[in-house]
Scaffold this motif. Structure first.
Motif, PDB file in Angstrom:
ATOM      1  N   SER A   1       0.853  -1.180   0.000  1.00 45.02           N
ATOM      2  CA  SER A   1       0.000   0.000   0.000  1.00 45.02           C
ATOM      3  C   SER A   1       0.892   1.234   0.000  1.00 45.02           C
ATOM      4  O   SER A   1       2.101   1.149   0.243  1.00 45.02           O
ATOM      5  CB  SER A   1      -0.880   0.008   1.246  1.00 45.02           C
ATOM      6  OG  SER A   1      -0.076   0.170   2.407  1.00 45.02           O
ATOM      7  N   GLU A   2       0.289   2.395  -0.242  1.00 43.01           N
ATOM      8  CA  GLU A   2       1.068   3.632  -0.227  1.00 43.01           C
ATOM      9  C   GLU A   2       1.691   3.853   1.146  1.00 43.01           C
ATOM     10  O   GLU A   2       2.867   4.213   1.253  1.00 43.01           O
ATOM     11  CB  GLU A   2       0.169   4.811  -0.595  1.00 43.01           C
ATOM     12  CG  GLU A   2       0.902   6.146  -0.614  1.00 43.01           C
ATOM     13  CD  GLU A   2       0.039   7.278  -1.131  1.00 43.01           C
ATOM     14  OE1 GLU A   2       0.144   8.390  -0.590  1.00 43.01           O
ATOM     15  OE2 GLU A   2      -0.752   7.044  -2.077  1.00 43.01           O
TER      16      GLU A   2
ATOM     17  N   SER B   1       2.455   1.597   3.493  1.00 43.09           N
ATOM     18  CA  SER B   1       3.525   0.649   3.792  1.00 43.09           C
ATOM     19  C   SER B   1       4.759   0.908   2.933  1.00 43.09           C
ATOM     20  O   SER B   1       5.890   0.710   3.375  1.00 43.09           O
ATOM     21  CB  SER B   1       3.038  -0.790   3.613  1.00 43.09           C
ATOM     22  OG  SER B   1       2.616  -1.022   2.283  1.00 43.09           O
TER      23      SER B   1
END
Length: 343
Positions: free
Chosen positions: A225-226, A228
Motif C-alpha cells: 500500500s502507499e 507501507s
C-alpha cells in the motif's frame, strides 16, 4: 569576508541531491571570500522569517537557488522571483542560479529582469528564455561539482541493477515493487539528516526510526500500500552523499526516476536509463550530454533482462567526460561572476 543570503535552501527536503547542490553553493562562495550568513528553507516565504529580511539588508549578495522549482507558474516559484525586487530596495545584488524555467506566465518574466544575473541549468530552459527575449547564462546542475572531489578508480567494480524512488509516490511504489520482484538494489535519494555535519536531536530520532523500520512483512507478490511503501522506503536510505555515490557507482546500470540520481550516475559514469519528470529537466540534461536515447518509459524498466546491453559505448563515455569537464568550467565561471557583483 563578504556576506551572502541563500534563498531556497533545499537541504530541508532531506535529499542527497539537494545536499550536494547547497553544499556546492556554500563552498564555491566561501572559497571566493563570500560566506552564507543565513538561508531561507525551501517552501518558506522569506518575508515570514525576520532573520532573513534583516540578513538581506546586511548582505553583499542574495543567491536564489532555482533548483527545479520555477515551472508552470507555481506560486512558490513566484516567491523566489520576488526576492530580486526586495533586494533592489537595499541596492543588494541578487542572482538566480541552478534553475529550470518552463511554461511560466509573463509576470514571471518581468520579475526575472530585477535579478543582476540569471543562470539556468540546461539548454531547454536557456532556449525557452532566449525565445522570450530574456538574457540568461547556462551552467549545469551544481551536483556536477562532485566531479572535482570523487575518485573514480575506487568505483570501477560494477555489479547488478539499481532502481530509484520517485517524487511521484505511485511511480516510486512501482519502482519499489520492481526491486522486490527482481532482487534489484532500491536506492531512494532521500536521507535522514538534513545536512552532513549538522545533526539535531529530532534528526537523530528520525534516523533511528528509519534504521528500525521492519520490512519483513512486505508481500512481494501482492505489492504494498502507499502507507507501507513510504514506511518501507525509509529502510533503504543512504545516510551520506558519498555513501549514495558509492552505491550508484557500483552498479552495472541505474534505472533513474529521480533527476539528481541521474546526475549522480553521470558524475560516477554509471550506465543508466531515465524517465521524464515534471518538467523538461531530464530531457534538457540528456540533450546537453548527448544521451537523449537513454530516456525511456517507466514500463520499460520491467523489461530489463541483460543489463550488459546497456553499458556505455566508447562514444557515450567520451560525451560524459566532456560534459563533466565543461560543466566544471561553466559552473566556476558562474561563481566568479556572482562574486564579482559584490565589488
Amino acid at each position: 569576508m563578504k556576506k551572502a543570503v541563500l534563498i531556497n535552501d533545499t537541504t530541508y527536503d532531506y535529499h542527497h541531491g539537494c545536499e550536494a547542490v547547497v553544499s556546492g553553493i556554500k563552498s564555491s562562495l566561501l572559497v571566493r571570500g563570500v560566506e552564507v550568513i543565513a538561508s531561507c528553507p525551501v517552501g518558506v516565504h522569506y518575508k515570514k522569517m525576520n532573520n532573513i529580511e534583516k540578513a538581506i539588508q546586511q548582505s553583499d549578495l542574495i543567491v536564489v537557488n532555482g533548483e527545479g522549482t520555477i515551472h508552470h507558474g507555481r506560486e512558490k516559484a513566484k516567491w523566489l522571483l520576488e526576492v530580486s525586487a526586495y533586494a533592489k530596495k537595499y541596492n543588494t545584488p541578487s542572482v538566480l542560479i541552478n534553475a529550470t524555467y518552463q511554461d511560466n506566465p509573463a509576470e514571471f518574466d518581468k520579475l526575472l529582469n530585477d535579478f543582476d544575473l540569471v543562470y539556468v541549468r540546461e539548454s531547454e530552459s536557456y532556449d525557452y528564455l532566449k525565445q522570450r527575449g530574456i538574457e540568461a547564462g547556462f551552467a549545469p546542475d551544481l551536483t556536477m561539482l562532485l566531479s572535482q572531489t570523487i575518485s573514480l578508480p575506487e568505483y570501477q567494480s560494477r555489479n547488478g541493477i539499481g532502481i530509484t524512488d520517485s517524487p511521484k509516490v505511485q511511480e516510486g511504489m512501482w519502482n519499489f515493487q520492481m526491486a522486490m520482484k527482481h532482487g534489484w538494489t532500491f536506492l531512494p535519494v532521500l536521507r535522514s539528516y538534513r545536512a552532513e555535519g549538522e545533526k539535531s536531536a529530532t534528526e537523530v530520532l528520525r534516523h533511528l526510526k528509519h534504521l528500525f523500520t521492519n520490512i519483513g512483512w512486505i508481500n512481494k507478490e501482492n505489492g504494498v500500500s502507499e502507507e507501507s511503501y513510504l514506511r518501507a522506503r525509509n529502510r533503504f536510505l543512504c545516510y551520506t552523499v558519498s555513501e549514495y555515490l558509492k552505491k550508484v557507482s557500483g552498479l552495472q546500470i541505474l534505472l533513474a526516476s529521480r533527476f539528481h540520481s541521474l546526475c549522480f550516475a553521470i558524475v560516477t559514469e554509471t550506465p543508466f536509463l531515465a524517465t521524464s519528470g515534471n518538467s523538461y529537466k531530464v530531457e534538457g540534461l540528456l540533450r546537453d550530454v548527448g544521451l537523449s536515447s537513454r530516456i525511456c518509459e517507466l514500463s520499460d524498466f520491467d523489461d530489463i533482462a541483460d543489463y550488459n546491453a546497456y553499458s556505455f559505448s566508447d562514444e557515450e563515455k567520451i560525451k560524459i567526460k566532456e560534459y563533466k569537464k565543461s560543466s566544471l568550467i561553466k559552473i566556476n565561471n558562474m561563481f566568479d561572476k556572482l562574486v564579482g557583483l559584490t565589488g
